[in-house]
Design an enzyme around this catalytic site. Structure first.
Site, PDB file in Angstrom:
ATOM      1  N   ARG A 178      -2.134 -29.818 -40.004  1.00  0.00           N
ATOM      2  CA  ARG A 178      -2.067 -29.370 -38.615  1.00  0.00           C
ATOM      3  C   ARG A 178      -3.389 -28.732 -38.176  1.00  0.00           C
ATOM      4  O   ARG A 178      -4.001 -27.977 -38.927  1.00  0.00           O
ATOM      5  CB  ARG A 178      -0.937 -28.361 -38.456  1.00  0.00           C
ATOM      6  N   ARG A 193      14.495 -15.042 -35.723  1.00  0.00           N
ATOM      7  CA  ARG A 193      14.178 -15.462 -37.092  1.00  0.00           C
ATOM      8  C   ARG A 193      14.967 -14.652 -38.105  1.00  0.00           C
ATOM      9  O   ARG A 193      14.855 -14.896 -39.303  1.00  0.00           O
ATOM     10  CB  ARG A 193      12.697 -15.270 -37.361  1.00  0.00           C
ATOM     11  N   ARG A 206      -4.950 -22.985 -38.417  1.00  0.00           N
ATOM     12  CA  ARG A 206      -4.365 -21.642 -38.378  1.00  0.00           C
ATOM     13  C   ARG A 206      -4.462 -21.013 -39.764  1.00  0.00           C
ATOM     14  O   ARG A 206      -4.186 -21.680 -40.757  1.00  0.00           O
ATOM     15  CB  ARG A 206      -2.884 -21.727 -37.976  1.00  0.00           C
ATOM     16  N   ARG A 213       5.597 -18.772 -46.022  1.00  0.00           N
ATOM     17  CA  ARG A 213       6.374 -18.942 -44.785  1.00  0.00           C
ATOM     18  C   ARG A 213       7.659 -19.720 -45.059  1.00  0.00           C
ATOM     19  O   ARG A 213       8.693 -19.444 -44.458  1.00  0.00           O
ATOM     20  CB  ARG A 213       5.536 -19.677 -43.737  1.00  0.00           C
ATOM     21  N   LYS A 227       8.808 -27.796 -33.596  1.00  0.00           N
ATOM     22  CA  LYS A 227       9.455 -27.046 -32.508  1.00  0.00           C
ATOM     23  C   LYS A 227       8.505 -26.861 -31.314  1.00  0.00           C
ATOM     24  O   LYS A 227       8.919 -27.012 -30.180  1.00  0.00           O
ATOM     25  CB  LYS A 227       9.925 -25.665 -33.009  1.00  0.00           C
TER      26      LYS A 227
HETATM   27  P1  AMP Z   1       5.163 -19.658 -35.512  1.00  0.00           P
HETATM   28  O1  AMP Z   1       4.066 -20.026 -34.588  1.00  0.00           O
HETATM   29  O2  AMP Z   1       6.537 -19.706 -34.867  1.00  0.00           O
HETATM   30  O3  AMP Z   1       5.125 -20.391 -36.825  1.00  0.00           O
HETATM   31  O4  AMP Z   1       4.947 -18.101 -35.870  1.00  0.00           O
HETATM   32  C1  AMP Z   1       3.758 -17.661 -36.506  1.00  0.00           C
HETATM   33  C2  AMP Z   1       3.966 -16.292 -37.105  1.00  0.00           C
HETATM   34  O5  AMP Z   1       4.271 -15.337 -36.091  1.00  0.00           O
HETATM   35  C3  AMP Z   1       5.097 -16.158 -38.117  1.00  0.00           C
HETATM   36  O6  AMP Z   1       4.738 -16.619 -39.402  1.00  0.00           O
HETATM   37  C4  AMP Z   1       5.337 -14.652 -38.075  1.00  0.00           C
HETATM   38  O7  AMP Z   1       4.313 -13.956 -38.755  1.00  0.00           O
HETATM   39  C5  AMP Z   1       5.176 -14.362 -36.588  1.00  0.00           C
HETATM   40  N1  AMP Z   1       6.462 -14.523 -35.856  1.00  0.00           N
HETATM   41  C6  AMP Z   1       6.749 -15.456 -34.913  1.00  0.00           C
HETATM   42  N2  AMP Z   1       8.002 -15.320 -34.464  1.00  0.00           N
HETATM   43  C7  AMP Z   1       8.541 -14.267 -35.133  1.00  0.00           C
HETATM   44  C8  AMP Z   1       9.814 -13.653 -35.132  1.00  0.00           C
HETATM   45  N3  AMP Z   1      10.807 -14.087 -34.353  1.00  0.00           N
HETATM   46  N4  AMP Z   1      10.003 -12.587 -35.967  1.00  0.00           N
HETATM   47  C9  AMP Z   1       9.013 -12.126 -36.755  1.00  0.00           C
HETATM   48  N5  AMP Z   1       7.793 -12.692 -36.830  1.00  0.00           N
HETATM   49  C10 AMP Z   1       7.544 -13.753 -36.017  1.00  0.00           C
END
Ligand code: AMP
Length: 213
Positions: free
Chosen positions: A122, A88, A155, A166, A13
């Site tokens: 990654r 989410r 990360r 996740r 994404k």
């Molecule tokens: P991502 O970079 O989109 O994989 O997001 C990394 C982390 O940020 C996730 O595993 C959550 O801990 C937090 N996070 C990102 N977006 C959301 C969301 N919409 N709601 C809750 N936690 C989020």
């Protein structure tokens, strides 16, 4: 154009957002990037969410919703945006519906084994957020960002235990959004398994068909 990018972690994404941002001239809003920036800058928000992100759990809805509400109210979002990683949960999706309409929700489809493979390889530049992959998209010099020359990092939530958590969180809390948005006629399904350029092409076609352009 107002878009939501939906799909499991590691579906690409963020990578496709970077291409789409340039081609469509709209703003890329990644809630994960916003949280990571807050952690890096040691803000109040950053301190609150650091352990949650490291474990791969979800930040509470109220915190996330307020952050997105403030971000999409900024003038640069008036031409449109890509919401990458938000909503989410159903609660977040209902809150988003009260903030704005959407043109489409892109559902990036990728199998669980492929997700694990992608996430574990990654790597990222800590200061710019640029994403690499050890096999699919390696930097020019091993372990070094092409532009800044900084060492690449993994990360904390790309370590195996957090990856599996996740994925579970995605299947339990986020996957139901596919049905939620399908019922509203907004979903455009896109195969996320080929190269980023091919995935973008597939998405562009699906969006044109959907939006009649
Ligand atoms: P991502 O970079 O989109 O994989 O997001 C990394 C982390 O940020 C996730 O595993 C959550 O801990 C937090 N996070 C990102 N977006 C959301 C969301 N919409 N709601 C809750 N936690 C989020």
């Amino acid at each position: 154009m107002k878009l939501v990018f939906l799909g499991p972690p590691g579906a690409g994404k963020g990578t496709i957002s970077a291409i789409a941002e340039k081609k469509y001239g709209i703003v890329h809003i990644s809630t994960g990037d916003l949280f990571r920036a807050a952690i890096r800058n040691e803000t109040e928000l950053g301190l609150k969410v650091k352990a949650i992100l490291a474990a791969g759990d979800l930040v509470p809805d109220s915190v996330t919703i307020q952050m997105v509400q403030e971000r999409i109210a900024q003038p640069d979002c008036s031409k449109g945006f890509i919401l990458d990683g938000f909503p989410r949960t159903i609660v977040q999706a209902d809150a988003l519906a009260r903030m704005t309409g959407l043109d489409a929700v892109v559902n990036f489809v990728l199998s669980r084994p492929e997700v694990v493979k992608r996430l574990s390889g990654r790597r990222m530049c800590k200061s710019t957020g640029k994403i690499y992959h050890l096999i699919y998209n390696p930097p020019k010099a091993a372990g070094i960002d092409d532009e800044t020359g900084e060492p690449l990092i993994q990360r904390p939530d790309d370590m195996e235990e957090a990856i599996l958590n996740r994925l579970d969180v995605y299947e339990k809390s986020t996957e139901p959004l596919i049905g939620y948005y399908r019922d509203k006629g907004l979903i455009a399904d896109v195969d996320a398994s080929p190269s980023p350029e091919k995935v973008f092409e597939g998405m562009d076609k699906a969006l044109k068909a959907k939006l009649g352009k």
